[in-house]
Design a protein around this motif. Sequence first.
Motif, PDB file in Angstrom:
ATOM      1  N   SER A   1      60.703  30.628  69.247  1.00  0.00           N
ATOM      2  CA  SER A   1      59.973  31.725  68.635  1.00  0.00           C
ATOM      3  C   SER A   1      59.626  32.783  69.663  1.00  0.00           C
ATOM      4  CB  SER A   1      58.690  31.206  67.986  1.00  0.00           C
ATOM      5  OG  SER A   1      58.993  30.374  66.904  1.00  0.00           O
ATOM      6  N   GLY A   2      59.771  34.035  69.243  1.00  0.00           N
ATOM      7  CA  GLY A   2      59.395  35.132  70.098  1.00  0.00           C
ATOM      8  C   GLY A   2      60.439  35.469  71.149  1.00  0.00           C
ATOM      9  N   THR A   3      61.687  35.040  70.954  1.00  0.00           N
ATOM     10  CA  THR A   3      62.728  35.333  71.930  1.00  0.00           C
ATOM     11  C   THR A   3      63.874  36.071  71.276  1.00  0.00           C
ATOM     12  OG1 THR A   3      63.988  33.324  71.517  1.00  0.00           O
ATOM     13  CG2 THR A   3      62.171  33.167  73.080  1.00  0.00           C
ATOM     14  N   ALA A   4      64.788  36.554  72.091  1.00  0.00           N
ATOM     15  CA  ALA A   4      65.993  37.188  71.572  1.00  0.00           C
ATOM     16  C   ALA A   4      67.192  36.423  72.101  1.00  0.00           C
ATOM     17  CB  ALA A   4      66.057  38.651  72.008  1.00  0.00           C
ATOM     18  N   VAL A   5      68.216  36.217  71.276  1.00  0.00           N
ATOM     19  CA  VAL A   5      69.393  35.466  71.665  1.00  0.00           C
ATOM     20  C   VAL A   5      70.600  36.389  71.656  1.00  0.00           C
ATOM     21  CG1 VAL A   5      70.900  33.535  71.119  1.00  0.00           C
ATOM     22  CG2 VAL A   5      68.453  33.354  70.686  1.00  0.00           C
ATOM     23  N   THR A   6      71.296  36.482  72.778  1.00  0.00           N
ATOM     24  CA  THR A   6      72.530  37.245  72.839  1.00  0.00           C
ATOM     25  C   THR A   6      73.684  36.297  72.595  1.00  0.00           C
ATOM     26  OG1 THR A   6      71.577  38.780  74.423  1.00  0.00           O
ATOM     27  CG2 THR A   6      73.965  38.696  74.293  1.00  0.00           C
ATOM     28  N   VAL A   7      74.539  36.617  71.643  1.00  0.00           N
ATOM     29  CA  VAL A   7      75.589  35.706  71.219  1.00  0.00           C
ATOM     30  C   VAL A   7      76.947  36.237  71.638  1.00  0.00           C
ATOM     31  CG1 VAL A   7      76.675  34.596  69.250  1.00  0.00           C
ATOM     32  CG2 VAL A   7      74.218  34.989  69.246  1.00  0.00           C
ATOM     33  N   ASP A   8      77.723  35.395  72.257  1.00  0.00           N
ATOM     34  CA  ASP A   8      79.105  35.728  72.605  1.00  0.00           C
ATOM     35  C   ASP A   8      80.004  34.943  71.665  1.00  0.00           C
ATOM     36  OD1 ASP A   8      81.145  35.312  75.627  1.00  0.00           O
ATOM     37  OD2 ASP A   8      81.517  36.322  73.722  1.00  0.00           O
ATOM     38  N   ARG A   9      80.518  35.626  70.629  1.00  0.00           N
ATOM     39  CA  ARG A   9      81.340  34.934  69.640  1.00  0.00           C
ATOM     40  C   ARG A   9      82.746  34.761  70.202  1.00  0.00           C
ATOM     41  NH1 ARG A   9      81.079  37.841  64.056  1.00  0.00           N
ATOM     42  NH2 ARG A   9      82.072  35.906  63.444  1.00  0.00           N
ATOM     43  N   ILE A  10      83.166  33.524  70.337  1.00  0.00           N
ATOM     44  CA  ILE A  10      84.500  33.237  70.845  1.00  0.00           C
ATOM     45  C   ILE A  10      85.127  32.167  69.959  1.00  0.00           C
ATOM     46  CG2 ILE A  10      83.838  33.763  73.221  1.00  0.00           C
ATOM     47  CD1 ILE A  10      83.754  30.741  73.717  1.00  0.00           C
ATOM     48  N   GLN A  11      86.413  31.980  70.134  1.00  0.00           N
ATOM     49  CA  GLN A  11      87.142  30.990  69.342  1.00  0.00           C
ATOM     50  C   GLN A  11      87.397  29.708  70.131  1.00  0.00           C
ATOM     51  OE1 GLN A  11      87.721  31.657  66.158  1.00  0.00           O
ATOM     52  NE2 GLN A  11      86.708  33.633  66.486  1.00  0.00           N
ATOM     53  N   ALA A  12      86.852  29.612  71.353  1.00  0.00           N
ATOM     54  CA  ALA A  12      87.183  28.494  72.221  1.00  0.00           C
ATOM     55  C   ALA A  12      86.372  27.238  71.943  1.00  0.00           C
ATOM     56  CB  ALA A  12      86.994  28.898  73.678  1.00  0.00           C
ATOM     57  N   LEU A  13      85.353  27.301  71.081  1.00  0.00           N
ATOM     58  CA  LEU A  13      84.569  26.110  70.797  1.00  0.00           C
ATOM     59  C   LEU A  13      85.429  25.101  70.040  1.00  0.00           C
ATOM     60  CD1 LEU A  13      81.142  27.610  69.677  1.00  0.00           C
ATOM     61  CD2 LEU A  13      81.695  26.505  71.844  1.00  0.00           C
ATOM     62  N   PRO A  14      85.324  23.825  70.391  1.00  0.00           N
ATOM     63  CA  PRO A  14      86.136  22.813  69.698  1.00  0.00           C
ATOM     64  C   PRO A  14      85.675  22.608  68.260  1.00  0.00           C
ATOM     65  CG  PRO A  14      84.566  21.785  71.188  1.00  0.00           C
ATOM     66  CD  PRO A  14      84.492  23.263  71.453  1.00  0.00           C
ATOM     67  N   ALA A  15      86.532  22.000  67.452  1.00  0.00           N
ATOM     68  CA  ALA A  15      86.185  21.713  66.066  1.00  0.00           C
ATOM     69  C   ALA A  15      84.954  20.812  66.026  1.00  0.00           C
ATOM     70  CB  ALA A  15      87.358  21.028  65.365  1.00  0.00           C
ATOM     71  N   GLY A  16      84.050  21.121  65.099  1.00  0.00           N
ATOM     72  CA  GLY A  16      82.845  20.321  64.963  1.00  0.00           C
ATOM     73  C   GLY A  16      81.735  20.717  65.907  1.00  0.00           C
ATOM     74  N   ALA A  17      81.961  21.745  66.729  1.00  0.00           N
ATOM     75  CA  ALA A  17      80.921  22.200  67.656  1.00  0.00           C
ATOM     76  C   ALA A  17      80.014  23.212  66.973  1.00  0.00           C
ATOM     77  CB  ALA A  17      81.547  22.816  68.902  1.00  0.00           C
ATOM     78  N   VAL A  18      78.761  23.233  67.374  1.00  0.00           N
ATOM     79  CA  VAL A  18      77.777  24.168  66.832  1.00  0.00           C
ATOM     80  C   VAL A  18      77.566  25.324  67.804  1.00  0.00           C
ATOM     81  CG1 VAL A  18      75.375  24.452  66.127  1.00  0.00           C
ATOM     82  CG2 VAL A  18      76.631  22.385  65.498  1.00  0.00           C
ATOM     83  N   PHE A  19      77.322  25.002  69.077  1.00  0.00           N
ATOM     84  CA  PHE A  19      77.144  26.040  70.082  1.00  0.00           C
ATOM     85  C   PHE A  19      77.440  25.456  71.452  1.00  0.00           C
ATOM     86  CE2 PHE A  19      72.756  24.295  69.695  1.00  0.00           C
ATOM     87  CZ  PHE A  19      72.557  23.885  71.009  1.00  0.00           C
ATOM     88  N   ARG A  20      77.543  26.373  72.426  1.00  0.00           N
ATOM     89  CA  ARG A  20      77.682  25.972  73.822  1.00  0.00           C
ATOM     90  C   ARG A  20      76.671  26.741  74.643  1.00  0.00           C
ATOM     91  NH1 ARG A  20      83.357  26.866  75.838  1.00  0.00           N
ATOM     92  NH2 ARG A  20      83.736  24.829  74.860  1.00  0.00           N
TER      93      ARG A  20
END
Length: 355
Positions: free
Chosen positions: A38-57
Amino acid sequence: MKTPRDLVSWVRGHPLVPGGRRARTAGMVLLALLAVGSGTAVTVDRIQALPAGAVFRVGDTTLTEQQLGDRVTLLKAMYFVRQPADPAGLDTFRRDSAKAVAVSQVLENVAKSRNIVIADKTANDELTAGLEKQFPQGRDAFMAKMAAVGVTERAIVDEIKRQLANNQLFDQVTKDVPAPTDQELAQAYEQHRAEMAVPEKRHLRNMVFRTEEQAKQARGQLDGGTDFAALAKQVSLDDTTRDKGGELGTVPREPLEPAYANAAFTAAPNSVFGPVRTPQGWNVGQVLEVTPAVPLALDQIKPQLQAWLFRERKVDAFNRWLAEQIRAAHVRYSDAYRPADPDAAPPGAPVGAPK
């Protein structure tokens, strides 16, 4: 900064003599909200390299869907988080949960880099202290309840270790934040003078039913002259108040479920209200007596007001620091779990902020 209503609610809930560190951390551990970041900001780098079944890295850590499910099960069991049933709400919940756990992982990584280590014994002591206050049935009964929904004691201890590490991070980051001056306290008091009061309280009775129809039948009996206490002893499902005739005591609005509080605090004295639905069931209540609000002078409320303003100043400083840590971590989400507003902050104070 929070709204005037938040300020007044916090001030009212904190005694003139503040509790110790153990009380703060133990209470926080069992009552923390799911929004770890809470109270933070998240910068997201959308890539296709995450393996199947992964949520985040996050860094070298990749969280799988199974691991997220286990964590959400833990948080729902410990913190009473409710999962929406509708598809749209469930999708938002899933994405927000991923974001919360991702921010938690960022905090965990920073704590490790600062050599913050919480011993199992410390976490176990905090758990025991919290259970003594909030779960009178005892630790064994609590663990049995957790095990019934698939939560292990190891998972609970690890969660508490994360929270206590966050406490230390918060203290480190905010140690040089200056306290508010007397002039700032006086200004805050003048801005919210009308709201600075001991809140109205109401002496209430209550009974709980499984269905709305059962509650309506009880309400009809009460409207027909049946004694509330006698009926509550016969039909209420609430075993903590049933034998006392539904007695809740004299309480302010804040601790009550919002829907129930609205009904109870708009009903006339010596009247019956409901049915009102809450997580416990369908409720029918009675107002026995009303204690009006009492205005407070600055001298009476100064310690709490100072604590609240100091807390808000520290929370703001911590949130700015944490946003930098998250941006530097380059959190990467899979498309199915990417938050709708990855760069926006959910409201509230971060875990680690004093309550």
